[in-house]
Design a protein around this motif. Structure first.
Motif, PDB file in Angstrom:
ATOM      1  N   CYS A 162       0.859  -1.195   0.000  1.00 49.91           N
ATOM      2  CA  CYS A 162       0.000   0.000   0.000  1.00 49.91           C
ATOM      3  C   CYS A 162       0.891   1.239   0.000  1.00 49.91           C
ATOM      4  O   CYS A 162       1.847   1.332   0.776  1.00 49.91           O
ATOM      5  CB  CYS A 162      -0.899   0.010   1.231  1.00 49.91           C
ATOM      6  N   GLU A 163       0.578   2.188  -0.847  1.00 49.31           N
ATOM      7  CA  GLU A 163       1.415   3.375  -0.985  1.00 49.31           C
ATOM      8  C   GLU A 163       0.880   4.538  -0.156  1.00 49.31           C
ATOM      9  O   GLU A 163      -0.329   4.735  -0.037  1.00 49.31           O
ATOM     10  CB  GLU A 163       1.536   3.784  -2.447  1.00 49.31           C
ATOM     11  N   ASP A 164       1.803   5.284   0.414  1.00 45.74           N
ATOM     12  CA  ASP A 164       1.506   6.525   1.125  1.00 45.74           C
ATOM     13  C   ASP A 164       1.892   7.663   0.190  1.00 45.74           C
ATOM     14  O   ASP A 164       3.077   7.895  -0.080  1.00 45.74           O
ATOM     15  CB  ASP A 164       2.324   6.590   2.417  1.00 45.74           C
ATOM     16  N   HIS A 165       0.898   8.380  -0.329  1.00 46.50           N
ATOM     17  CA  HIS A 165       1.146   9.424  -1.315  1.00 46.50           C
ATOM     18  C   HIS A 165       1.360  10.796  -0.680  1.00 46.50           C
ATOM     19  O   HIS A 165       1.562  11.777  -1.401  1.00 46.50           O
ATOM     20  CB  HIS A 165      -0.021   9.494  -2.308  1.00 46.50           C
ATOM     21  N   GLU A 166       1.345  10.874   0.638  1.00 40.55           N
ATOM     22  CA  GLU A 166       1.430  12.172   1.295  1.00 40.55           C
ATOM     23  C   GLU A 166       2.701  12.381   2.112  1.00 40.55           C
ATOM     24  O   GLU A 166       3.303  13.458   2.063  1.00 40.55           O
ATOM     25  CB  GLU A 166       0.204  12.373   2.205  1.00 40.55           C
ATOM     26  N   ASN A 167       3.133  11.385   2.874  1.00 43.75           N
ATOM     27  CA  ASN A 167       4.182  11.614   3.873  1.00 43.75           C
ATOM     28  C   ASN A 167       5.611  11.335   3.422  1.00 43.75           C
ATOM     29  O   ASN A 167       6.501  12.118   3.761  1.00 43.75           O
ATOM     30  CB  ASN A 167       3.856  10.795   5.128  1.00 43.75           C
ATOM     31  N   PRO A 168       5.912  10.270   2.706  1.00 42.99           N
ATOM     32  CA  PRO A 168       7.307  10.022   2.329  1.00 42.99           C
ATOM     33  C   PRO A 168       7.820  11.080   1.358  1.00 42.99           C
ATOM     34  O   PRO A 168       7.075  11.560   0.491  1.00 42.99           O
ATOM     35  CB  PRO A 168       7.256   8.649   1.647  1.00 42.99           C
ATOM     36  N   PRO A 169       9.093  11.458   1.456  1.00 39.28           N
ATOM     37  CA  PRO A 169       9.635  12.473   0.555  1.00 39.28           C
ATOM     38  C   PRO A 169       9.969  11.944  -0.839  1.00 39.28           C
ATOM     39  O   PRO A 169      10.270  12.730  -1.737  1.00 39.28           O
ATOM     40  CB  PRO A 169      10.905  12.933   1.278  1.00 39.28           C
ATOM     41  N   SER A 170       9.939  10.621  -1.039  1.00 38.68           N
ATOM     42  CA  SER A 170      10.178  10.042  -2.359  1.00 38.68           C
ATOM     43  C   SER A 170       9.626   8.626  -2.379  1.00 38.68           C
ATOM     44  O   SER A 170       9.427   8.011  -1.335  1.00 38.68           O
ATOM     45  CB  SER A 170      11.673  10.018  -2.692  1.00 38.68           C
ATOM     46  N   ARG A 171       9.393   8.098  -3.599  1.00 39.65           N
ATOM     47  CA  ARG A 171       8.864   6.734  -3.722  1.00 39.65           C
ATOM     48  C   ARG A 171       9.927   5.679  -3.425  1.00 39.65           C
ATOM     49  O   ARG A 171       9.612   4.485  -3.359  1.00 39.65           O
ATOM     50  CB  ARG A 171       8.293   6.494  -5.122  1.00 39.65           C
ATOM     51  N   ALA A 172      11.176   6.093  -3.235  1.00 37.82           N
ATOM     52  CA  ALA A 172      12.227   5.126  -2.909  1.00 37.82           C
ATOM     53  C   ALA A 172      11.946   4.406  -1.603  1.00 37.82           C
ATOM     54  O   ALA A 172      12.505   3.332  -1.351  1.00 37.82           O
ATOM     55  CB  ALA A 172      13.581   5.836  -2.846  1.00 37.82           C
ATOM     56  N   TYR A 173      11.065   4.964  -0.775  1.00 43.63           N
ATOM     57  CA  TYR A 173      10.752   4.315   0.503  1.00 43.63           C
ATOM     58  C   TYR A 173      10.192   2.915   0.300  1.00 43.63           C
ATOM     59  O   TYR A 173      10.373   2.028   1.139  1.00 43.63           O
ATOM     60  CB  TYR A 173       9.757   5.176   1.298  1.00 43.63           C
ATOM     61  N   LEU A 174       9.514   2.685  -0.833  1.00 44.50           N
ATOM     62  CA  LEU A 174       8.913   1.373  -1.098  1.00 44.50           C
ATOM     63  C   LEU A 174       9.986   0.294  -1.251  1.00 44.50           C
ATOM     64  O   LEU A 174       9.782  -0.856  -0.865  1.00 44.50           O
ATOM     65  CB  LEU A 174       8.043   1.447  -2.356  1.00 44.50           C
ATOM     66  N   LYS A 175      11.134   0.659  -1.819  1.00 45.08           N
ATOM     67  CA  LYS A 175      12.234  -0.312  -1.952  1.00 45.08           C
ATOM     68  C   LYS A 175      12.700  -0.798  -0.588  1.00 45.08           C
ATOM     69  O   LYS A 175      12.939  -1.987  -0.395  1.00 45.08           O
ATOM     70  CB  LYS A 175      13.410   0.331  -2.686  1.00 45.08           C
ATOM     71  N   LEU A 176      12.858   0.130   0.345  1.00 45.06           N
ATOM     72  CA  LEU A 176      13.324  -0.277   1.673  1.00 45.06           C
ATOM     73  C   LEU A 176      12.255  -1.083   2.396  1.00 45.06           C
ATOM     74  O   LEU A 176      12.560  -2.078   3.062  1.00 45.06           O
ATOM     75  CB  LEU A 176      13.731   0.933   2.502  1.00 45.06           C
ATOM     76  N   GLN A 177      11.002  -0.684   2.277  1.00 42.71           N
ATOM     77  CA  GLN A 177       9.943  -1.464   2.917  1.00 42.71           C
ATOM     78  C   GLN A 177       9.929  -2.892   2.385  1.00 42.71           C
ATOM     79  O   GLN A 177       9.853  -3.852   3.166  1.00 42.71           O
ATOM     80  CB  GLN A 177       8.589  -0.793   2.687  1.00 42.71           C
ATOM     81  N   GLU A 178      10.014  -3.056   1.078  1.00 37.66           N
ATOM     82  CA  GLU A 178      10.025  -4.401   0.500  1.00 37.66           C
ATOM     83  C   GLU A 178      11.267  -5.167   0.948  1.00 37.66           C
ATOM     84  O   GLU A 178      11.196  -6.359   1.274  1.00 37.66           O
ATOM     85  CB  GLU A 178       9.967  -4.326  -1.024  1.00 37.66           C
ATOM     86  N   ALA A 179      12.411  -4.485   0.991  1.00 37.94           N
ATOM     87  CA  ALA A 179      13.654  -5.136   1.422  1.00 37.94           C
ATOM     88  C   ALA A 179      13.554  -5.600   2.874  1.00 37.94           C
ATOM     89  O   ALA A 179      14.034  -6.690   3.227  1.00 37.94           O
ATOM     90  CB  ALA A 179      14.827  -4.182   1.248  1.00 37.94           C
ATOM     91  N   LEU A 180      12.926  -4.814   3.734  1.00 39.05           N
ATOM     92  CA  LEU A 180      12.772  -5.202   5.136  1.00 39.05           C
ATOM     93  C   LEU A 180      11.839  -6.397   5.281  1.00 39.05           C
ATOM     94  O   LEU A 180      12.049  -7.264   6.145  1.00 39.05           O
ATOM     95  CB  LEU A 180      12.263  -4.007   5.949  1.00 39.05           C
ATOM     96  N   VAL A 181      10.810  -6.457   4.458  1.00 36.21           N
ATOM     97  CA  VAL A 181       9.930  -7.636   4.452  1.00 36.21           C
ATOM     98  C   VAL A 181      10.742  -8.882   4.080  1.00 36.21           C
ATOM     99  O   VAL A 181      10.598  -9.950   4.694  1.00 36.21           O
ATOM    100  CB  VAL A 181       8.757  -7.423   3.465  1.00 36.21           C
ATOM    101  N   GLU A 182      11.621  -8.743   3.081  1.00 37.95           N
ATOM    102  CA  GLU A 182      12.464  -9.866   2.672  1.00 37.95           C
ATOM    103  C   GLU A 182      13.488 -10.219   3.757  1.00 37.95           C
ATOM    104  O   GLU A 182      13.803 -11.403   3.954  1.00 37.95           O
ATOM    105  CB  GLU A 182      13.175  -9.540   1.356  1.00 37.95           C
ATOM    106  N   MET A 183      14.012  -9.229   4.470  1.00 34.80           N
ATOM    107  CA  MET A 183      14.940  -9.499   5.567  1.00 34.80           C
ATOM    108  C   MET A 183      14.277 -10.369   6.633  1.00 34.80           C
ATOM    109  O   MET A 183      14.861 -11.332   7.142  1.00 34.80           O
ATOM    110  CB  MET A 183      15.428  -8.192   6.196  1.00 34.80           C
ATOM    111  N   GLU A 184      13.040 -10.035   6.971  1.00 31.83           N
ATOM    112  CA  GLU A 184      12.327 -10.806   7.990  1.00 31.83           C
ATOM    113  C   GLU A 184      12.083 -12.229   7.496  1.00 31.83           C
ATOM    114  O   GLU A 184      12.221 -13.192   8.262  1.00 31.83           O
ATOM    115  CB  GLU A 184      11.006 -10.121   8.330  1.00 31.83           C
ATOM    116  N   TYR A 185      11.766 -12.381   6.226  1.00 31.32           N
ATOM    117  CA  TYR A 185      11.476 -13.713   5.687  1.00 31.32           C
ATOM    118  C   TYR A 185      12.734 -14.576   5.639  1.00 31.32           C
ATOM    119  O   TYR A 185      12.716 -15.742   6.057  1.00 31.32           O
ATOM    120  CB  TYR A 185      10.867 -13.593   4.281  1.00 31.32           C
ATOM    121  N   HIS A 186      13.835 -14.019   5.147  1.00 34.11           N
ATOM    122  CA  HIS A 186      15.045 -14.810   4.935  1.00 34.11           C
ATOM    123  C   HIS A 186      15.883 -14.974   6.210  1.00 34.11           C
ATOM    124  O   HIS A 186      16.522 -16.002   6.400  1.00 34.11           O
ATOM    125  CB  HIS A 186      15.907 -14.177   3.840  1.00 34.11           C
TER     126      HIS A 186
END
Length: 335
Positions: A162-186
């Motif tokens: 789910c995207e936050d279109h108001e608060n993050p200063p750039s869409r690059a935040y989605l990369k880190l969120q996805e990476a953290l999900v993968e960190m927890e899984y692996h």
């Protein structure tokens, strides 16, 4: 005519990321000497079918970085009706996701008859379930390729957030969120409130924003300032500097070291090695930016680091994401 199943015991199929089929083919040829112009190799939309599965020197099945999931036991299923197709899949296992790039209406009707599997965007933080998810793809109205066994527990190998279109200063935040999900899984590790994080090349602050939302304190470094709200955030310490020239022993230790810096992979690898050798960080997440033709020799160096994973994420562009976790009790790593 009764339903007919063709087994392919030596085969494998890969689902390419959207619009990345040429990248997948190039990787197979350049890394694994698989020549995709072979007439026996077939393309069905985003699915690349190989009648003989390639393996590494250690006899491990090849899972290319540009494949979002691998169909590890592909079958060709010939059916007359939508009900037949759904019953056949349900008879193999519960969870199925479509990877079809055509016959969308017919695919939707089959999916409706299968047990419900959510493919809606997930709210971060999201933790990937470990239950298996099969993949199927309609080739024509009466034929599909399918595999109950795949290399990813995500539906069709894709995570959408789910995207936050108001608060993050750039869409690059989605990369880190996805990476953290993968960190927890692996690695079964996730940033905790109060942990100390280093965000290298932080401007305008998308990754710093994610970490502060999790309650971490963030040491953010870049030559340009962060977004105004982050510059005054109580959990953020900002320093104007070239992040790669700061020595770990002068600024560490950190629970998390992160980099989304635009640089050549060779320079990033040198920086990564300094941190690993220092013993001053526990986890790393770095974006490996690809420059023109991919140099697979340097990519293999990232892959070879113990306790690491190199992935192409849904929110990556022409880049990979490298994940690393230090096992409990170890001090430094041999590279």
């Amino acid at each position: 005519m009764p339903i007919r199943i063709e087994k392919c015991p030596e085969a494998v199929a890969y689902a390419a990321f959207p619009d990345k089929m040429s990248f997948l083919q190039s990787e197979l040829q350049e890394r694994f000497s698989v020549h995709c112009e072979n007439s026996a190799i077939k393309i069905y939309g985003d699915i690349l079918f190989l009648p003989s599965a390639p393996c590494t020197n250690n006899n491990l099945l090849v899972i290319p970085l540009w494949a979002r999931t691998a169909l590890l036991n592909p079958l060709f299923i010939h059916f007359d009706s939508i009900g037949e197709a759904a019953r056949c899949l349900s008879g193999m296992q519960r969870n199925w996701a479509s990877c079809s790039s055509s016959h969308f209406r017919r695919t939707a009707l089959i999916q409706e008859k299968l047990p419900y599997l959510s493919v809606k965007p997930r709210k971060f933080p999201f933790f990937i379930p470990h239950s298996p998810v099969g993949v199927y793809c309609l080739i024509d109205e009466h034929t599909m390729i399918a595999s109950a066994e795949t290399s990813s527990p995500l539906p069709a190998g894709t995570l959408t957030l789910c995207e936050d279109h108001e608060n993050p200063p750039s869409r690059a935040y989605l990369k880190l969120q996805e990476a953290l999900v993968e960190m927890e899984y692996h690695f079964n590790v996730f940033p905790q409130k109060g942990e100390r994080c280093f965000d290298a090349g932080a401007c305008p602050g998308g990754w710093t924003w994610v970490l502060t939302q999790l309650g971490c304190s963030v040491f953010s470094v870049d030559r340009s300032p962060l977004a105004a709200e982050l510059m005054k955030h109580p959990l953020v310490e900002f320093v104007t500097h070239d992040a790669f020239t700061l020595r770990p022993e002068d600024i560490g230790p950190f629970d998390w070291v992160c980099s989304d810096v635009i640089c050549y992979p060779e320079r990033l690898f040198e920086w990564v090695c300094k941190w690993l050798e220092s013993g001053l960080c526990n986890n790393m997440i770095c974006t490996v930016k690809l420059q023109g033709v991919t140099d697979w020799q340097i990519i293999e160096k990232f892959i070879a680091v113990p306790q690491s994973r190199l992935l192409h994420l849904n929110y990556n562009k022409h880049e990979f994401t490298w994940l690393w976790h230090r096992p409990a009790g170890s001090q430094s790593d041999d590279i």
